[in-house]
Design a protein around this motif. Structure first.
Motif, mmCIF file in Angstrom:
data_model
loop_
_atom_site.group_PDB
_atom_site.id
_atom_site.type_symbol
_atom_site.label_atom_id
_atom_site.label_comp_id
_atom_site.label_asym_id
_atom_site.label_seq_id
_atom_site.Cartn_x
_atom_site.Cartn_y
_atom_site.Cartn_z
ATOM 1 N N UNK A 14 126.592 47.089 83.696
ATOM 2 C CA UNK A 14 127.985 47.984 84.013
ATOM 3 C C UNK A 14 128.850 47.355 83.060
ATOM 4 N N UNK A 15 129.652 48.278 82.423
ATOM 5 C CA UNK A 15 130.920 47.801 81.661
ATOM 6 C C UNK A 15 132.193 48.365 82.085
ATOM 7 N N UNK A 16 133.216 47.619 82.116
ATOM 8 C CA UNK A 16 134.498 47.902 82.733
ATOM 9 C C UNK A 16 135.125 49.162 81.991
ATOM 10 N N UNK A 17 135.821 50.022 82.781
ATOM 11 C CA UNK A 17 136.636 51.053 82.234
ATOM 12 C C UNK A 17 138.040 50.371 81.980
ATOM 13 N N UNK A 18 138.842 50.350 81.060
ATOM 14 C CA UNK A 18 139.845 49.635 80.687
ATOM 15 C C UNK A 18 141.053 50.160 81.548
ATOM 16 N N UNK A 19 141.889 49.294 82.183
ATOM 17 C CA UNK A 19 143.193 49.644 82.835
ATOM 18 C C UNK A 19 143.945 50.337 81.690
ATOM 19 N N UNK A 20 144.216 49.560 80.632
ATOM 20 C CA UNK A 20 144.890 50.332 79.633
ATOM 21 C C UNK A 20 144.707 51.582 79.290
ATOM 22 N N UNK A 21 143.576 52.282 79.580
ATOM 23 C CA UNK A 21 143.058 53.733 79.271
ATOM 24 C C UNK A 21 143.646 54.526 80.389
ATOM 25 N N UNK A 22 142.969 53.800 81.789
ATOM 26 C CA UNK A 22 143.576 54.669 82.792
ATOM 27 C C UNK A 22 144.852 54.976 83.214
ATOM 28 N N UNK A 61 128.294 54.789 74.711
ATOM 29 C CA UNK A 61 127.845 54.462 73.540
ATOM 30 C C UNK A 61 127.359 52.961 73.555
ATOM 31 N N UNK A 62 128.557 52.172 74.028
ATOM 32 C CA UNK A 62 128.227 50.702 74.127
ATOM 33 C C UNK A 62 127.196 50.455 75.190
ATOM 34 N N UNK A 63 127.159 51.264 76.139
ATOM 35 C CA UNK A 63 126.093 50.788 77.066
ATOM 36 C C UNK A 63 124.497 51.044 76.625
ATOM 37 N N UNK A 64 124.644 52.270 76.119
ATOM 38 C CA UNK A 64 123.136 52.778 75.315
ATOM 39 C C UNK A 64 122.828 51.513 74.298
ATOM 40 N N UNK A 65 123.674 51.218 73.314
ATOM 41 C CA UNK A 65 123.235 50.219 72.517
ATOM 42 C C UNK A 65 122.918 48.823 73.210
ATOM 43 N N UNK A 66 123.663 48.437 74.357
ATOM 44 C CA UNK A 66 123.436 47.207 75.140
ATOM 45 C C UNK A 66 121.969 47.573 75.537
ATOM 46 N N UNK A 67 121.678 48.587 76.281
ATOM 47 C CA UNK A 67 120.578 48.980 77.085
ATOM 48 C C UNK A 67 119.443 48.568 76.189
ATOM 49 N N UNK A 68 119.793 49.152 74.949
ATOM 50 C CA UNK A 68 118.552 49.132 73.888
ATOM 51 C C UNK A 68 118.446 47.745 73.326
ATOM 52 N N UNK A 69 119.264 46.707 73.236
ATOM 53 C CA UNK A 69 119.248 45.498 72.863
ATOM 54 C C UNK A 69 118.196 44.828 73.986
ATOM 55 N N UNK A 70 118.802 44.968 75.116
ATOM 56 C CA UNK A 70 118.152 44.136 76.283
ATOM 57 C C UNK A 70 116.660 44.723 76.533
ATOM 58 N N UNK A 71 116.540 45.847 76.284
ATOM 59 C CA UNK A 71 114.821 46.267 76.069
ATOM 60 C C UNK A 71 114.153 45.723 75.046
ATOM 61 N N UNK A 100 135.654 57.058 77.662
ATOM 62 C CA UNK A 100 134.599 57.407 78.229
ATOM 63 C C UNK A 100 133.231 57.347 77.483
ATOM 64 N N UNK A 101 133.343 58.346 76.258
ATOM 65 C CA UNK A 101 132.299 58.334 75.259
ATOM 66 C C UNK A 101 131.899 56.838 74.814
ATOM 67 N N UNK A 102 133.089 56.356 74.266
ATOM 68 C CA UNK A 102 132.910 54.819 73.852
ATOM 69 C C UNK A 102 131.888 54.020 74.512
ATOM 70 N N UNK A 103 132.388 53.937 75.960
ATOM 71 C CA UNK A 103 131.564 53.348 76.970
ATOM 72 C C UNK A 103 130.136 53.487 76.919
#
Ligand code: SF4
Ligand code: SF4
Length: 233
Positions: A55-63, A83-93, A78-81
């Motif tokens: 999981x990656x936090x949704x920023x309070x500053x944006x909300x 994209x971040x998560x997809x990259x992190x999942x690829x790196x962990x895999x 939302x789209x940046x998160x």
């Protein structure tokens, strides 16, 4: 030399995910009882006993930008998160694959059955089983620290891992999300959530050209954890 234990594998991946990849939440689910529901070939999913929920936090500053509808600032975040998560999942895999095991990263946000609005699997269900949070009144997971302010991705693997336990329903007497929902889709029990009214509202937001996807964010913003300094003032 003996193989690392399930606990050692778990601690290694958790440390890599949180300390190196910059994720905020990590949990592991035993997916053997739910993998039959994945929209993936059974010969493929039968290889995977574990679902790692990240999981990656949704920023309070944006909300903070949301008043009564989603905004372009939130849509971009939302789209940046994702994209971040997809990259992190690829790196962990990749980290797991390098140790001689299989790992399958599943897209953070990719609908493959438009009629039923389904992805290859439910990140939310795996997150729930992995102890990331309980299913709240707002039909989202609620993490004790972040509330519903996070997004998820999943990596399936056959690397033996210690698994986490689900968190019991703990909304208690909180009804903040109910108070902000513009279509009263949120009820007393999560099982009573009005999916249709919620989805019609998301469609309206998109059709008005506010954002390019079916998102809202109002009940995400309303659901916060105990340590939320902005809202506790
Ligand atoms: S996403 Fe928006 S419309 Fe749907 S339940 Fe939450 S606040 Fe209501
Ligand atoms: S805002 Fe309150 S009632 Fe709604 S999901 Fe979060 S904790 Fe539960």
């Amino acid at each position: 030399m003996s193989e690392p234990s399930e606990l050692e594998n778990y601690e290694l991946l958790k440390s890599y995910a949180l300390d190196f990849l910059g994720l905020d939440l990590f949990g592991v689910a035993d997916v053997t009882s739910i993998r039959g529901s994945f929209l993936l070939p059974s010969t493929l999913v039968s290889r995977y006993d574990y679902g790692i929920s990240l999981g990656k936090e949704v920023f309070l500053s944006v909300l903070d930008d949301l008043k009564d509808a989603p905004t372009l600032l939130y849509f971009h975040h939302y789209r940046q998160l994702n994209s971040f998560l997809d990259r992190a999942a690829l790196q962990l895999a990749s980290f797991i694959t390098a140790r001689g095991y299989l790992a399958l990263p599943i897209a953070a946000s990719q609908v493959i059955d438009w009629k039923n609005q389904k992805a290859h699997l439910s990140h939310k269900k795996i997150g729930e089983l992995a102890g990331i949070g309980w299913l709240g009144r707002n039909n989202l997971l609620v993490n004790p620290r972040l509330g519903s302010r996070f997004r998820l991705v999943t990596v399936l693997t056959n690397l033996p891992l210690k698994t986490d336990q689900p968190i019991p329903f703990s909304c208690g007497d909180c009804h903040r999300c109910q108070q902000v929902c513009p279509v009263q889709a949120i009820k007393e029990k999560p099982s009573e959530f009005d999916h249709l009214s919620c989805f019609e509202k998301l469609k309206e937001f998109r059709n008005r050209g506010l954002v390019g996807q079916y998102i809202c964010g109002l009940c995400v913003k309303a659901c916060y954890g105990q340590k939320n300094y902005l809202y506790s003032k």
